[in-house]
Every structure is written in C-alpha cells, then in structure tokens.
Design an enzyme around this catalytic site. Structure first.
Site, PDB file in Angstrom:
ATOM      1  N   GLU A 223      -0.075  90.684  75.688  1.00 53.42           N
ATOM      2  CA  GLU A 223      -0.552  91.751  74.805  1.00 53.42           C
ATOM      3  C   GLU A 223      -1.819  92.380  75.383  1.00 53.42           C
ATOM      4  OE1 GLU A 223      -0.921  89.968  70.868  1.00 53.42           O
ATOM      5  OE2 GLU A 223       0.759  88.633  71.308  1.00 53.42           O
ATOM      6  N   GLU A 334      -1.765  96.473  64.233  1.00 54.14           N
ATOM      7  CA  GLU A 334      -1.691  95.222  63.470  1.00 54.14           C
ATOM      8  C   GLU A 334      -3.016  95.031  62.748  1.00 54.14           C
ATOM      9  OE1 GLU A 334      -1.225  90.376  64.253  1.00 54.14           O
ATOM     10  OE2 GLU A 334      -1.133  91.755  65.935  1.00 54.14           O
TER      11      GLU A 334
END
Length: 419
Positions: A223, A334
C-alpha cells in the site's frame, strides 16, 4: 493486609508480562512498572533509530536522520544480512510517461509538491532520510509490539457476502477496484488534502492497494499514498506513507520503515514525512503520482513517487502470493470510524466533500492504470466501485482524454443522512 499486598504485587507482574508480550495494551493492564516500560520502549527506539550521518530539523517538529543506506532498518531482517542492494530497477513499466501530459484545461491544472523538511537541508549521497521515532510515538500505540501496524481486517472487500464483515474493524472505504486478472503493478495521481480527524485514534488516508491471496489470514498487501494519523505521528499533518503485510495485518509488515522489509534507495524523500503544500477548497490543487510495480527480472516490488523519484523496493521473499502477481488492485480512501458517542465519526475522507462537487472541491484519483504481464502500463478494464455507506463517503468514476480513467471520492462522515 499481607494477602492484599501480595495480590496487587502479583497482578502488576502479570500485567507487565502481558504488555511485554504485546498481548494486552497499556491501558488494559494498568500501568507497567516504570523501569520495565522505559526499558522496553528504549530498546524499540534503539532498534528503529539508526546512527545518523547528518540530522535535519523539519519546521513541523520532525527530526529527519540521514542514515547510511546499508544501516537502514530493512537490514535487521535475518534474510537480508548479506543482501546486495539493487540500486535501480532492471526495468520500468513501458508507457510510463505517456500519461504525464500537463492538463490543457486551465481550471484543472495542478501544482508540484515537496516535503516540509527540504527547506532545512538535504541528505548526502549514499544515505536515506528516516523520520526519527520519538518515545511518545511508541507510547501512543496499544503496545510496543503493535507500534507502526494497522489493525487486523483493515481491508476493503468489495462484494462481500457478509456486509458486516467489512465493518468489524470500524474501517470505512470509498474505492475503485479491478480484479479477475494477474496484475504486476498500479499507478495513480492522487489529489492531496488535509482532512479533519475527529478522534486521535482515527485516521484518514488515500492510497493504492496491491493485493494477493484470499481475504482470510493469508492476505498479501502493498500500500502507498498519503494519510493523516494523529495516533501514528502525533499531529494532523498530511504525510506520505507505505504499508505492507503478508498475513492480513497480523504479525508481518508495518508502515514506512518501522520494521525491516522495505529497502529504500532514495536520499530525497522520507517515508512518513509531511507533504507540502496541500490542496485548498476552491483554491490551488496539488497531487502526487505513485507507481508500484514488479520488476520482471528480479521479482522485487518497486515504488516510484512523482516523475522520477524511485524510492526503493519490497523484496519478493516477504510475500507468498505477491511473489508471483497481484489478483486485485484498489484505489481510494479509508477512514477509521470509532463511532464516538454512538454516532458516526465526522472524520473527513479526501477533501471532506462528496464526489459530485467535482474539481477544486472534491478529492480525486486520476490517470489510474495497471501494469500487465508484459510490463506495460494499461488502462484498467472493468472498474468496479465500493463503499460501505454512500451517505457518509462516496465514489464516482469517469474518463476523459487528459485524465484517462479517474474518480472523485470522499465525504464528511457524519451528516443528516449519515447519523
């Protein structure tokens, strides 16, 4: 009286052992005896903060240590003891600069970006900039062992048969994704904002996920993006970050360079350091390009920031599924929703505005691409979108000549339609 004294003493020893093993948090165990806690924290700081060739103070309060490239945290890994550093990738993806055109739309031009610490100096050749970890950073974590790690099950799982599964961790998402093929990398240009965070234990981020394996205990993930995380960094600054795990956030992996794994080769960009400037509402827009791809020759996963900053690589042995390829790519936002006072958090995602407001107001990902098995950057096929509660955070995709495939995403969290 003696029995009461003994039971208190006995509990403090048990509590100290549980915290030491990372099995309970500091708050759960009561207080660890001062000397034991200090020793454990100091040992961890000594492991993370390597000797510096030069030190630079950043205006935001960070200390950046220029650490010799061969002394970085990665080389604490037993498998990397005799590792020969790869100073550049064997191959970069074809078609890398085809998408780097400047937008011809005058109201959609974006501006270059830098890191705050650059104003006070730079690191010499053969060193890498490492954000120094402070004692308070470690003390904010639930345990020394969990410092620098995401909570288990922090992954968006589109089309989950059990809609509650994704909400178990209190994480919420607004993402675009592709699946059903073998992927060898992904790229995007990500609009940079500074979202407001309601609770210190919440965060807001915008990132690329490169995923392999099932969504069970064996998930592999790489990520990269930007985040605001008061718990991790002690402030509300927008920061560049990376993350990796090979077991669904359980024992392996971490943010940035907070464990051994990622090997950095770049002397100009610091993982976890503040990005500056950030976009303003109806004002100048700033974005960052991130590319992560698998070197077809050596098999390592490389990361590039901007047009020319190759940051470093994750050695392929760290992973099981990603040692071969990724099975899913996700792009988007997120947040952690800890439901303070039983209500949805007001922590913002992206700019804190819903996607339909568009450029200058909503946050975007543009020129999203995947890397195929021939090491070519390609437009993603069959893009899906996913959000748990579109009244809180949403996502809308589109495509045009300048921005290729893009999407706007985000939202304010709590509002009359998201109580």
């Amino acid at each position: 009286m003696a029995a009461a004294h003994f039971s208190r003493l006995g509990w403090s020893r048990i509590a100290a052992t549980l915290v030491f093993l990372g099995l309970v948090s500091q708050s759960c165990a009561g207080r660890l005896p001062g000397s034991r806690q200090k020793l454990e924290v100091q040992k961890h700081l000594n492991r993370l903060n390597k000797p510096a060739v030069k030190t630079i103070q950043s205006p935001d309060g960070d200390t950046i240590d220029c650490v010799h490239i061969s002394h970085q945290p990665a080389f604490d890994h037993p498998f990397l003891k005799d590792h020969k550093i790869q100073t550049r990738p064997s191959f970069s993806p074809e078609g890398l600069f085809a998408e780097e055109k400047v937008s011809t739309e005058p109201n959609q031009r974006t501006n270059p970006i830098t890191q705050l610490w650059h104003v006070n100096g730079k690191c010499p050749e053969d060193t890498i900039p490492v954000r120094r970890t402070k004692k308070d950073d470690v003390l904010r974590a639930s345990s020394v062992k969990r410092y620098g790690k995401k909570k288990h099950r922090a992954i968006p799982k589109p089309r989950s048969p059990d809609p509650d599964l994704v909400n178990e961790s209190g994480h919420q998402h607004a993402i675009a994704y592709v699946e059903g093929d073998k992927y060898y990398g992904a790229k995007a240009t990500i609009n940079v904002w500074e979202p407001k965070i309601q609770q210190p234990n919440e965060f807001s981020l915008s990132q690329i996920w490169i995923l392999g394996g099932s969504f069970g205990e064996d998930l592999n993930s790489i990520e990269a993006g930007w985040q605001v995380s008061p718990d991790l960094y002690g402030d509300n600054n927008t920061r560049l970050f990376t993350y990796w795990t090979s077991d669904a956030y359980q024992a392996t992996g971490c943010y940035n360079l907070l464990c051994s794994g990622f090997i950095q080769i770049n002397s100009e960009v610091a993982m976890g350091a503040s990005i500056s400037p950030v976009s303003g509402f109806r004002n100048s827009q700033y974005d960052i390009s991130i590319l992560v791809w698998k070197d077809p020759k050596e098999g390592n996963w490389w990361m590039q920031f901007g047009n020319g900053y190759v940051l470093g690589y994750w050695p392929s042995f760290l992973f099981s599924y990603l040692a071969d390829s990724a099975s899913m790519i996700e792009w988007g936002g997120e947040v952690v929703n800890s439901e303070p006072n039983g209500q949805h958090t007001s922590t913002q995602m992206g700019s804190g505005r819903f996607p339909e407001e568009g450029f200058g107001k909503s946050s975007y990902f543009r020129n999203i691409q995947v890397v195929d098995s021939s090491n070519n950057l390609k437009a993603p096929k069959g893009i899906g979108t996913f959000t748990e509660q579109s009244n809180c955070y949403d996502v809308q995709t589109g495509s045009n000549e300048d921005w290729g495939h893009y999407f706007y995403f985000g939202g304010p969290g709590r509002n009359p339609n998201c109580p």
